[in-house]
Structure formats: C-alpha cells, structure tokens
Design a protein around this motif. Structure first.
Motif, PDB file in Angstrom:
ATOM      1  N   ALA A  65      79.795 -32.221  30.997  1.00 12.32           N
ATOM      2  CA  ALA A  65      80.477 -31.928  32.264  1.00 12.32           C
ATOM      3  C   ALA A  65      79.545 -31.231  33.253  1.00 12.32           C
ATOM      4  O   ALA A  65      79.758 -31.288  34.463  1.00 12.32           O
ATOM      5  CB  ALA A  65      81.701 -31.059  32.004  1.00 12.32           C
ATOM      6  N   LEU A  66      78.494 -30.564  32.755  1.00 12.09           N
ATOM      7  CA  LEU A  66      77.561 -29.858  33.629  1.00 12.09           C
ATOM      8  C   LEU A  66      76.238 -30.597  33.803  1.00 12.09           C
ATOM      9  O   LEU A  66      75.300 -30.051  34.367  1.00 12.09           O
ATOM     10  CB  LEU A  66      77.296 -28.456  33.070  1.00 12.09           C
ATOM     11  N   ALA A  67      76.162 -31.818  33.333  1.00  9.49           N
ATOM     12  CA  ALA A  67      74.906 -32.570  33.354  1.00  9.49           C
ATOM     13  C   ALA A  67      74.372 -32.797  34.766  1.00  9.49           C
ATOM     14  O   ALA A  67      73.166 -32.919  34.958  1.00  9.49           O
ATOM     15  CB  ALA A  67      75.076 -33.896  32.636  1.00  9.49           C
ATOM     16  N   HIS A  68      75.244 -32.851  35.748  1.00 10.81           N
ATOM     17  CA  HIS A  68      74.808 -33.118  37.123  1.00 10.81           C
ATOM     18  C   HIS A  68      75.108 -31.935  38.031  1.00 10.81           C
ATOM     19  O   HIS A  68      75.251 -32.092  39.242  1.00 10.81           O
ATOM     20  CB  HIS A  68      75.468 -34.390  37.655  1.00 10.81           C
ATOM     21  N   SER A  69      75.178 -30.757  37.472  1.00  7.27           N
ATOM     22  CA  SER A  69      75.507 -29.560  38.241  1.00  7.27           C
ATOM     23  C   SER A  69      74.245 -28.915  38.811  1.00  7.27           C
ATOM     24  O   SER A  69      73.117 -29.306  38.498  1.00  7.27           O
ATOM     25  CB  SER A  69      76.241 -28.558  37.352  1.00  7.27           C
ATOM     26  N   ALA A  70      74.440 -27.902  39.638  1.00  2.00           N
ATOM     27  CA  ALA A  70      73.319 -27.161  40.203  1.00  2.00           C
ATOM     28  C   ALA A  70      72.536 -26.449  39.102  1.00  2.00           C
ATOM     29  O   ALA A  70      71.305 -26.351  39.163  1.00  2.00           O
ATOM     30  CB  ALA A  70      73.825 -26.150  41.227  1.00  2.00           C
ATOM     31  N   THR A  71      73.244 -25.983  38.090  1.00  2.00           N
ATOM     32  CA  THR A  71      72.571 -25.327  36.965  1.00  2.00           C
ATOM     33  C   THR A  71      71.630 -26.296  36.272  1.00  2.00           C
ATOM     34  O   THR A  71      70.480 -25.960  35.969  1.00  2.00           O
ATOM     35  CB  THR A  71      73.612 -24.788  35.964  1.00  2.00           C
ATOM     36  N   ALA A  72      72.104 -27.512  36.037  1.00  2.00           N
ATOM     37  CA  ALA A  72      71.269 -28.521  35.372  1.00  2.00           C
ATOM     38  C   ALA A  72      70.050 -28.857  36.220  1.00  2.00           C
ATOM     39  O   ALA A  72      68.941 -29.023  35.686  1.00  2.00           O
ATOM     40  CB  ALA A  72      72.085 -29.772  35.096  1.00  2.00           C
ATOM     41  N   GLU A  73      70.226 -28.930  37.529  1.00  4.82           N
ATOM     42  CA  GLU A  73      69.095 -29.232  38.409  1.00  4.82           C
ATOM     43  C   GLU A  73      68.043 -28.127  38.347  1.00  4.82           C
ATOM     44  O   GLU A  73      66.843 -28.399  38.301  1.00  4.82           O
ATOM     45  CB  GLU A  73      69.581 -29.415  39.840  1.00  4.82           C
ATOM     46  N   LYS A  74      68.500 -26.876  38.346  1.00  2.19           N
ATOM     47  CA  LYS A  74      67.562 -25.755  38.276  1.00  2.19           C
ATOM     48  C   LYS A  74      66.849 -25.706  36.929  1.00  2.19           C
ATOM     49  O   LYS A  74      65.644 -25.453  36.862  1.00  2.19           O
ATOM     50  CB  LYS A  74      68.285 -24.446  38.557  1.00  2.19           C
ATOM     51  N   LEU A  75      67.594 -25.962  35.859  1.00  2.73           N
ATOM     52  CA  LEU A  75      66.975 -25.994  34.536  1.00  2.73           C
ATOM     53  C   LEU A  75      65.940 -27.112  34.452  1.00  2.73           C
ATOM     54  O   LEU A  75      64.858 -26.937  33.889  1.00  2.73           O
ATOM     55  CB  LEU A  75      68.042 -26.171  33.451  1.00  2.73           C
ATOM     56  N   GLN A  76      66.261 -28.267  35.032  1.00  2.00           N
ATOM     57  CA  GLN A  76      65.334 -29.397  35.038  1.00  2.00           C
ATOM     58  C   GLN A  76      64.066 -29.043  35.813  1.00  2.00           C
ATOM     59  O   GLN A  76      62.948 -29.361  35.384  1.00  2.00           O
ATOM     60  CB  GLN A  76      66.009 -30.633  35.651  1.00  2.00           C
ATOM     61  N   ALA A  77      64.232 -28.364  36.943  1.00  2.00           N
ATOM     62  CA  ALA A  77      63.073 -27.971  37.746  1.00  2.00           C
ATOM     63  C   ALA A  77      62.173 -27.016  36.968  1.00  2.00           C
ATOM     64  O   ALA A  77      60.939 -27.137  37.012  1.00  2.00           O
ATOM     65  CB  ALA A  77      63.534 -27.325  39.052  1.00  2.00           C
ATOM     66  N   ILE A  78      62.765 -26.094  36.231  1.00  2.00           N
ATOM     67  CA  ILE A  78      61.975 -25.144  35.442  1.00  2.00           C
ATOM     68  C   ILE A  78      61.232 -25.866  34.330  1.00  2.00           C
ATOM     69  O   ILE A  78      60.051 -25.612  34.090  1.00  2.00           O
ATOM     70  CB  ILE A  78      62.881 -24.040  34.866  1.00  2.00           C
ATOM     71  N   THR A  79      61.910 -26.783  33.671  1.00  2.00           N
ATOM     72  CA  THR A  79      61.273 -27.469  32.534  1.00  2.00           C
ATOM     73  C   THR A  79      60.197 -28.452  32.983  1.00  2.00           C
ATOM     74  O   THR A  79      59.316 -28.789  32.200  1.00  2.00           O
ATOM     75  CB  THR A  79      62.317 -28.194  31.671  1.00  2.00           C
TER      76      THR A  79
END
Length: 98
Positions: A65-79
């Motif tokens: 449910a959170l795969a396309h959320s702002a949190t996921a985007e930020k985590l992706q940017a960090i990784t």
C-alpha cells in the motif's frame, strides 16, 4: 497583598543564595589520540553505508500500500545514492601527499 515583580525577584534570589550552589562540569572528550580527518571520513562513510543498508531493508519490507508513497520515493532516493563516489583518497596535507 500581592508582591511586586521586584519583591518576587528579590525573594527568589535570596532563596537561591540559601540553597546549595549548582555545580556544572564541562563534558570532556575521552582521553587518547584524536582521530585524523581521513580516519573520521572513513568512519563516516562506514556509517553512511550501514544506514543505506538499513534504508534498503526498510524499502524492501515496505507494505504494498505504501509502494508508491512519498516515503517510498525518499527511501529509493537514499538507496540509489552512490557512496562509492565519496570513497576517495584524501589529502594528507603539509606536503605529505606526494
């Protein structure tokens, strides 16, 4: 009868003088040799790598449910940050670089 501000402050100061003085001690660094800048840089990179792995694990375990959320985007940017670019040979200074 109510006290004026000056009277309240005088009483407060008298109470403070009568109490045990407050002792404050400066926190000192542990004794020993100070780490050099290259050592501190390497330690910081190690910490960043550890954090990046933790964020990757968080991203991998994120609910669908959170795969396309702002949190996921930020985590992706960090990784996706390339920390290998920061792994450079630092100058030693004072003509010792040669």
């Amino acid at each position: 009868m109510a006290l004026s501000n000056a009277e309240r402050q005088r009483r407060y100061r008298e109470r403070r003088r009568a109490e045990e003085p407050i002792r404050r001690y400066a926190v000192q660094q542990p004794q020993g040799k100070k780490r050099s800048r290259p050592q501190r840089w390497a330690a910081a990179l190690d910490e960043l790598r550890t954090l990046q792995e933790e964020y990757q694990e968080w991203l991998d375990n994120l609910p669908e449910a959170l795969a396309h959320s702002a949190t996921a985007e930020k985590l992706q940017a960090i990784t996706e940050l390339d920390l290998e670019e920061l792994d450079v040979e630092l100058p030693r200074g004072f003509g010792r670089d040669g």
